[in-house]
Enzyme design. Structure first.
Site, mmCIF file in Angstrom:
data_model
loop_
_atom_site.group_PDB
_atom_site.id
_atom_site.type_symbol
_atom_site.label_atom_id
_atom_site.label_comp_id
_atom_site.label_asym_id
_atom_site.label_seq_id
_atom_site.Cartn_x
_atom_site.Cartn_y
_atom_site.Cartn_z
ATOM 1 N N SER A 1 0.841 -1.198 0.000
ATOM 2 C CA SER A 1 0.000 0.000 0.000
ATOM 3 C C SER A 1 0.871 1.241 0.000
ATOM 4 O O SER A 1 1.964 1.250 0.578
ATOM 5 C CB SER A 1 -0.905 0.026 1.232
ATOM 6 O OG SER A 1 -1.562 1.281 1.318
ATOM 7 N N TYR B 1 -2.559 -0.997 10.239
ATOM 8 C CA TYR B 1 -2.659 -1.525 8.869
ATOM 9 C C TYR B 1 -1.388 -1.184 8.077
ATOM 10 O O TYR B 1 -0.819 -2.044 7.385
ATOM 11 C CB TYR B 1 -3.895 -0.925 8.181
ATOM 12 C CG TYR B 1 -3.944 -1.125 6.689
ATOM 13 C CD1 TYR B 1 -4.404 -2.320 6.147
ATOM 14 C CD2 TYR B 1 -3.521 -0.115 5.811
ATOM 15 C CE1 TYR B 1 -4.448 -2.502 4.763
ATOM 16 C CE2 TYR B 1 -3.562 -0.290 4.447
ATOM 17 C CZ TYR B 1 -4.024 -1.489 3.917
ATOM 18 O OH TYR B 1 -4.053 -1.665 2.563
#
Ligand code: NAP
Length: 248
Positions: free
Chosen positions: A141, A154
């Site tokens: 990400s 996360y």
């Protein structure tokens, strides 16, 4: 003939969202695609049907990730359909919203179990099935590069994925296996359904192209890394954020 003709690919979380885009693209490239899902078998079957409708070949395999024995269960399902894999895409993942003061321990453990631990053991259990000259592609990400305090735990899971990528690339190079990560920014998946228009406008503005990314934007990069043309790229985190946070 597609660039992946004769190859077998496994896309975890290939049933929906970015994973579906990747599965469909690898199917168009000629690979026989294992479309993995956790609980939504209907979505996986729809993705298989879409790949077949486009002239490709695919099968669905179900296995919940983030639980003990998950990697072994996934490969046991895979083995019912195929005898080896050429392209492994670790895509399945979950989000977790919360700042450093908000995140609960159980949620922290869960997001690490699904996003970081599961890919590690999927690779470990898959090494004997992964053919020389193969590909491992991990979906990371943009939050590993761009600080988002609201997703700190996360983001840390994706930092672990980047380190796994770099380290495995060194280990697997002698077998001609490349290992890369692709790091998307905000991508239009079901998670964005129902968000107010002004919020989507703000999300689009992160990209220098002023639009929210599409699963195909990510899938096309994965396709390149998976192909023979990507043979000299390994150990890299490839930014797929549409030029988010490039500078002022
Ligand atoms: P999504 O639309 O929510 O789809 C997630 C996929 O993973 C589904 O196929 C789902 O299967 C599977 N999955 C999730 N949890 C699972 C579990 N515990 N066990 C087994 N399968 C599980 O996700 P997405 O937004 O496309 O994200 C895909 C990847 O891209 C993730 O790694 C995510 O972190 C990363 N990413 C996404 C974005 C974004 O903006 N969307 C941005 C950067 C990175 P079931 O439906 O059957 O559970």
């Amino acid at each position: 003939m597609g660039t992946l003709a004769g190859k077998t690919a496994l896309v975890t979380g290939g049933s929906r969202g970015i994973g579906r885009g990747i599965a469909e693209r690898l199917g168009r490239d000629g690979a026989r695609v294992a479309v993995h899902y956790g609980s939504n078998e209907v979505a996986a079957k729809e993705t298989v049907a879409a790949i077949e409708a486009a002239g490709g070949s695919a099968f669905a395999i179900g296995a919940e990730l983030g639980v003990p024995g998950d990697a072994a269960a996934l490969w046991a399902e895979f083995d019912k359909h195929a005898d080896g894999v050429d392209v492994l895409v670790n895509n399945a993942g979950i989000g977790l919203y919360g700042t450093i003061t908000d995140v609960q321990e159980a949620d922290y453990d869960r997001v690490f179990a699904v996003n970081a631990k599961a890919p590690f053991f999927i690779v470990q259990e898959g090494l004997g099935r992964l053919r020389d000259g193969g590909r491992i592609i991990n979906i990371s990400s943009g939050v590993t590069r761009i600080a988002f305090p609201i997703t700190v735990a996360y983001s840390m899971t994706k930092g672990a994925i980047n380190t796994l990528t770099h380290t495995l690339a060194k280990d697997l190079g002698p077998r001609g296996i490349t290992v890369n990560a692709v790091a998307p920014g905000i991508i239009d998946t079901e998670a964005l359904d129902g968000l107010p228009a002004e919020q989507k406008t703000g999300m689009a503005a992160y990209s220098t192209f002023n639009r929210i990314g599409r699963p195909s934007d990510v899938a096309d990069i994965v396709s390149f890394v998976a192909s023979e043309d990507g043979r000299w790229v390994t150990g890299q985190v490839i930014d797929a954020t549409g030029g988010s946070a490039l500078g002022v």
